[in-house]
Each structure stands twice: as structure tokens, then as C-alpha cells.
Design an enzyme around this catalytic site. Sequence first.
Site, mmCIF file in Angstrom:
data_model
loop_
_atom_site.group_PDB
_atom_site.id
_atom_site.type_symbol
_atom_site.label_atom_id
_atom_site.label_comp_id
_atom_site.label_asym_id
_atom_site.label_seq_id
_atom_site.Cartn_x
_atom_site.Cartn_y
_atom_site.Cartn_z
ATOM 1 N N SER A 1 0.828 -1.209 0.000
ATOM 2 C CA SER A 1 0.000 0.000 0.000
ATOM 3 C C SER A 1 0.857 1.251 0.000
ATOM 4 O O SER A 1 1.998 1.258 0.472
ATOM 5 C CB SER A 1 -0.919 0.019 1.221
ATOM 6 O OG SER A 1 -1.772 -1.102 1.242
HETATM 7 N N1 SAH Z 1 -0.867 -4.702 4.053
HETATM 8 C C1 SAH Z 1 -0.266 -5.103 2.806
HETATM 9 C C2 SAH Z 1 -1.193 -4.804 1.652
HETATM 10 C C3 SAH Z 1 -1.159 -5.900 0.656
HETATM 11 S S1 SAH Z 1 -2.390 -5.811 -0.611
HETATM 12 C C4 SAH Z 1 1.090 -4.428 2.599
HETATM 13 O O1 SAH Z 1 1.347 -3.404 3.239
HETATM 14 O O2 SAH Z 1 1.895 -4.932 1.833
HETATM 15 C C5 SAH Z 1 -3.721 -6.741 0.090
HETATM 16 C C6 SAH Z 1 -3.416 -8.148 0.531
HETATM 17 O O3 SAH Z 1 -4.652 -8.751 0.931
HETATM 18 C C7 SAH Z 1 -2.848 -9.046 -0.560
HETATM 19 O O4 SAH Z 1 -1.655 -9.610 -0.092
HETATM 20 C C8 SAH Z 1 -3.929 -10.097 -0.772
HETATM 21 O O5 SAH Z 1 -3.422 -11.374 -1.120
HETATM 22 C C9 SAH Z 1 -4.614 -10.111 0.584
HETATM 23 N N2 SAH Z 1 -5.973 -10.632 0.592
HETATM 24 C C10 SAH Z 1 -6.937 -10.502 -0.356
HETATM 25 N N3 SAH Z 1 -8.071 -11.120 0.024
HETATM 26 C C11 SAH Z 1 -7.820 -11.657 1.258
HETATM 27 C C12 SAH Z 1 -8.591 -12.432 2.171
HETATM 28 N N4 SAH Z 1 -9.854 -12.795 1.933
HETATM 29 N N5 SAH Z 1 -8.025 -12.811 3.337
HETATM 30 C C13 SAH Z 1 -6.729 -12.464 3.632
HETATM 31 N N6 SAH Z 1 -5.955 -11.754 2.800
HETATM 32 C C14 SAH Z 1 -6.488 -11.340 1.624
#
Ligand code: SAH
Length: 213
Positions: free
Chosen positions: A64
Site C-alpha cells: 500500500s
Molecule cells: N498490508 C499489505 C497490503 C497488501 S495488498 C502491505 O502493506 O503490503 C492486500 C493483501 O490482501 C494481498 O496480499 C492479498 O493477497 C490479501 N488478501 C486478499 N483477500 C484476502 C482475504 N480474503 N483474506 C486475507 N488476505 C487477503
Amino acid sequence: MKDTFKHKGLRQKLVSTLVSKGIVNKNVLAAIGKIPRHLFMDSSFLDHAYQDKPFPIAADQTISQPFTVAFQSELLEVKKGDKVLEIGTGSGYQTAVLCELGAKVYSIERQQELFKKTSKFLPKLGYGPKKLIFGDGYKGLEEEAPFDSIIVTAGAPFVPKPLLAQLKINGRLVIPVGDNVQTMTLYIRKGPKEFEKHELGSFRFVPLLEDKN
Ligand code: SAH
């Protein structure tokens, strides 16, 4: 990989950018000033690590934008020792910010590849979340509930009921809600069935997908 003087300087610039965009929480700013974001990214993006932008990580996901991380972290109002659930571990950068704020962090990731990578990486950097879980964040984490706060870092088409149910009284859920564009939404639990809702602007996230992969 190293954290150099140059990286530290770029981080302080990033902190100033976040202040100019309205972030005020000193602890959040200190955490972002301290955590080596470049180490959470693939080498091809290292030069961009301290721009206020999201970047691709593995499995078609993104780390993000720092402003978004700061904005969501500020809304959580984390106090030392708070039990915090994160949905979407991804690179682990937001997880590290929560650890720096003194939270006991439980974080769920549905992509096996990212889950494995981040599970190895965070301890190497010295961050010890309470638990990283490979699973589906739509369900929350019943066995560890209730939580002081819950943060969702992917765009949710709707607010999953278990997440509201797993908040303590006065607990806070910060979740971007919507399909192509999401509205950052804060729920504060006022009673067993009473929730206060605040809508706080538009953001763009990768989608919260159902089930694990
Ligand atoms: N907090 C992370 C943001 C990653 S993007 C960072 O700072 O890097 C969002 C993440 O949510 C992705 O890794 C994706 O695989 C995960 N995601 C999507 N749907 C999900 C779900 N149902 N349960 C858990 N994780 C999920």
C-alpha cells in the site's frame, strides 16, 4: 540488504510528505520514519521505495501507498498492548507499522506465496507479530476474538459480519468498502449491536478475495 544513511534521509522526506498530507499521529510518523520500506519491495522498485506510491509485490498484489498505511494506522488509534487483527498481510509492511505501535498483531493472508515469504522475512527484520495466519480474512479470527481493532488492507465489496462481531466494545474496524473505488470506512462498536459509522474518503485497493489460494 542494507539500510543506509541515504535510505534514512529519504524516509525523513517521506515523513514530511505525510505530514503535509495531514497525518498528525506522532507514533505513526515515527514508525514510518523507522521502518526500512525498501526491504519490503522487490529489487526492481528499490529506488522508488520512499515515494508516496503503492508498488507491485509478489502474486499480483501491492504494498500500500505510505499515506494509506499512515491514514489507516491513525484511524485505529493503537495503544501499546492492543490486540489488533490485520486482514491482508501482503508484504508485511503494515504489519511492521502495527508492531512498532506496540500492538499484538494477528495477520491473515490468503496467498500462500506471500504468506510464506512474509512469515520468513518479518522475523529477520526483528518484527514478531503474535501470529501470521494462512487463511480467509472474511471470517476474521474467531479463536482470538475480541480485538481492540481490525484493519482490512484490501478492497472489500461489503463489510464481513464476523469482523464487526469480533470487535471489543469501543473497538474500531477500518475497512475500505467498494468495488473499483473504495470508501475508507471506520466502524466503532458502541454496544453489542450498536456501531457508529464514519466515511473518510476514496481509496483504491486490490480486491479482498474469498477463500484462500
Ligand atoms: N498490508 C499489505 C497490503 C497488501 S495488498 C502491505 O502493506 O503490503 C492486500 C493483501 O490482501 C494481498 O496480499 C492479498 O493477497 C490479501 N488478501 C486478499 N483477500 C484476502 C482475504 N480474503 N483474506 C486475507 N488476505 C487477503
